[in-house]
Design an enzyme around this catalytic site. Structure first.
Site, mmCIF file in Angstrom:
data_model
loop_
_atom_site.group_PDB
_atom_site.id
_atom_site.type_symbol
_atom_site.label_atom_id
_atom_site.label_comp_id
_atom_site.label_asym_id
_atom_site.label_seq_id
_atom_site.Cartn_x
_atom_site.Cartn_y
_atom_site.Cartn_z
ATOM 1 N N ASN A 62 0.860 -1.190 0.000
ATOM 2 C CA ASN A 62 0.000 0.000 0.000
ATOM 3 C C ASN A 62 0.893 1.236 0.000
ATOM 4 O O ASN A 62 1.478 1.572 1.029
ATOM 5 C CB ASN A 62 -0.906 -0.036 1.245
ATOM 6 C CG ASN A 62 -1.788 1.194 1.343
ATOM 7 O OD1 ASN A 62 -1.845 2.022 0.419
ATOM 8 N ND2 ASN A 62 -2.484 1.336 2.463
ATOM 9 N N LYS A 71 0.042 4.232 -0.322
ATOM 10 C CA LYS A 71 -0.635 5.408 0.284
ATOM 11 C C LYS A 71 -0.440 6.636 -0.608
ATOM 12 O O LYS A 71 -0.434 6.511 -1.833
ATOM 13 C CB LYS A 71 -0.143 5.610 1.719
ATOM 14 C CG LYS A 71 -0.273 4.318 2.547
ATOM 15 C CD LYS A 71 -0.074 4.490 4.028
ATOM 16 C CE LYS A 71 -0.251 3.149 4.719
ATOM 17 N NZ LYS A 71 -0.166 3.221 6.169
ATOM 18 N N HIS A 74 -9.408 1.024 4.846
ATOM 19 C CA HIS A 74 -8.125 1.266 5.507
ATOM 20 C C HIS A 74 -8.338 2.218 6.683
ATOM 21 O O HIS A 74 -9.161 3.125 6.618
ATOM 22 C CB HIS A 74 -7.099 1.850 4.524
ATOM 23 C CG HIS A 74 -5.724 1.827 5.114
ATOM 24 N ND1 HIS A 74 -5.286 2.815 5.960
ATOM 25 C CD2 HIS A 74 -4.729 0.922 5.031
ATOM 26 C CE1 HIS A 74 -4.057 2.502 6.362
ATOM 27 N NE2 HIS A 74 -3.705 1.363 5.811
ATOM 28 N N GLU A 115 -6.811 4.674 7.688
ATOM 29 C CA GLU A 115 -6.649 6.105 7.405
ATOM 30 C C GLU A 115 -7.914 6.667 6.768
ATOM 31 O O GLU A 115 -8.130 7.888 6.783
ATOM 32 C CB GLU A 115 -5.403 6.307 6.531
ATOM 33 C CG GLU A 115 -4.133 6.126 7.371
ATOM 34 C CD GLU A 115 -2.971 5.450 6.661
ATOM 35 O OE1 GLU A 115 -2.922 5.469 5.414
ATOM 36 O OE2 GLU A 115 -2.113 4.877 7.366
ATOM 37 N N GLU A 162 -5.335 -4.901 10.556
ATOM 38 C CA GLU A 162 -4.303 -3.890 10.777
ATOM 39 C C GLU A 162 -4.632 -3.122 12.058
ATOM 40 O O GLU A 162 -5.469 -2.201 12.032
ATOM 41 C CB GLU A 162 -4.261 -2.901 9.610
ATOM 42 C CG GLU A 162 -3.985 -3.533 8.269
ATOM 43 C CD GLU A 162 -3.414 -2.513 7.273
ATOM 44 O OE1 GLU A 162 -2.233 -2.646 6.939
ATOM 45 O OE2 GLU A 162 -4.133 -1.591 6.867
ATOM 46 N N GLY A 168 2.425 2.395 10.854
ATOM 47 C CA GLY A 168 3.396 3.482 10.739
ATOM 48 C C GLY A 168 4.067 3.856 12.044
ATOM 49 O O GLY A 168 4.761 4.870 12.130
ATOM 50 N N SER A 193 3.397 -2.015 10.494
ATOM 51 C CA SER A 193 4.840 -2.054 10.748
ATOM 52 C C SER A 193 5.460 -3.415 10.462
ATOM 53 O O SER A 193 6.343 -3.867 11.201
ATOM 54 C CB SER A 193 5.153 -1.596 12.186
ATOM 55 O OG SER A 193 4.738 -0.262 12.369
HETATM 56 P P1 13P Z 1 3.065 0.434 7.754
HETATM 57 O O1 13P Z 1 3.601 -0.855 7.198
HETATM 58 O O2 13P Z 1 3.799 1.637 7.285
HETATM 59 O O3 13P Z 1 2.889 0.368 9.241
HETATM 60 O O4 13P Z 1 1.566 0.592 7.142
HETATM 61 C C1 13P Z 1 0.706 -0.459 7.223
HETATM 62 C C2 13P Z 1 -0.479 -0.135 6.429
HETATM 63 O O5 13P Z 1 -1.229 0.769 6.755
HETATM 64 C C3 13P Z 1 -0.724 -0.902 5.202
HETATM 65 O O6 13P Z 1 -1.994 -0.669 4.696
#
Ligand code: 13P
Length: 259
Positions: free
Chosen positions: A11, A13, A97, A99, A169, A175, A215
């Site tokens: 992803n 983003k 997601h 976010e 997740e 992150g 992560s």
């Molecule tokens: P990170 O791997 O940067 O923690 O992000 C995970 C994520 O949100 C994948 O969709």
């Protein structure tokens, strides 16, 4: 270790520019030429979907959108439809997601509409679920993920489950450099599978891939993927680094019992 073919999603983003996206996609396509037992899906920003899909065309790398509207084409300024996602050569769609759930306030009801729109359009939908830190600290992880699975799959027929992947997740792990322990993640994955079984049946639930995200890095991937109900990962930060992404894909390949 799972009997299902592992899947790794990247992803991206809201990262990359056109040239970076092309370079990253090319390096992933090249890498997957040498790895055949892992399904790899890239989720670039929507503005680069067509470019990345054309780079991946003819390879085993699948491409998906990070989001799409629940509406069909029409007067929805700024949105993209599932039909457009399909039209530019994508096979996958990310829905829910964190976010978008927490940053943009998308509700389970909205996500259920997006998920159904994606499946109806013939896309493979990757549904993201997960608890926030306050919910975890209040011991509500199980209740939150069960409720998300039930609400988001409302009205989805059993036949459509072959188009579904779930990504657990934990919001606090995204992150942050913090990861759920493999044992904690496994417990949630088993609960998610059990919930899908209670909504449909054990056989259908057994076939659904459940990925872990938050992560995931080369140094923790193998331990996570060794768990019975963890069928790969949804990778954020490390998917922007070809070397790290490759190491994670390789770890997924090594975790597969029958590949
Ligand atoms: P990170 O791997 O940067 O923690 O992000 C995970 C994520 O949100 C994948 O969709």
């Amino acid at each position: 270790m799972s009997e299902r073919t592992p899947c790794i999603g990247g992803n991206w983003k809201m990262n990359t520019r056109s040239a970076d996206a092309a370079a990253l996609a090319n390096s992933v396509v090249e890498m997957t030429d040498r790895i055949s037992n892992v399904d790899v899906v890239l989720f670039p920003p929507s503005i680069y979907l067509q470019e990345v899909a054309s780079i991946a065309s003819g390879s085993s790398v699948a491409i998906g959108a990070q989001d799409a509207s629940e509406h069909p084409d029409g007067a929805w300024t700024g949105q993209i439809s599932v039909g457009m996602v399909h039209d530019v050569g994508c096979s996958h769609l990310l829905v829910g997601h964190s976010e978008r759930r927490h940053g943009l306030g998308e509700s389970d009801q909205l996500l259920n509409s997006k998920l159904r729109a994606g499946l109806d359009a013939g896309l493979q939908v990757m549904l993201c679920i997960g608890e926030t830190l306050p919910q975890r600290e209040a011991d509500k992880t199980a209740a939150v993920v069960v409720e998300q699975v039930k609400s988001d799959l409302l009205g989805v027929p059993r036949e459509a489950l072959s188009g579904l992947t779930i990504a657990y997740e934990p919001v606090w792990a995204i992150g942050s450099g913090l990861t759920a322990s493999p044992e904690d993640a496994q417990e949630v994955h088993a609960l998610v599978r059990q919930t899908v079984a209670s909504l449909y049946d054990v056989e259908s639930a057994h076939a659904v891939r459940i990925l872990y995200g938050g992560s995931v890095k080369p140094d923790n991937a193998a331990d996570l993927f060794a768990q019975e109900d963890i069928d790969g990962g949804l990778i954020g930060g490390a998917s922007l680094d070809p070397g790290q992404f490759q190491a994670i894909v390789e770890a997924a390949g090594q975790s597969c019992r029958q590949c």
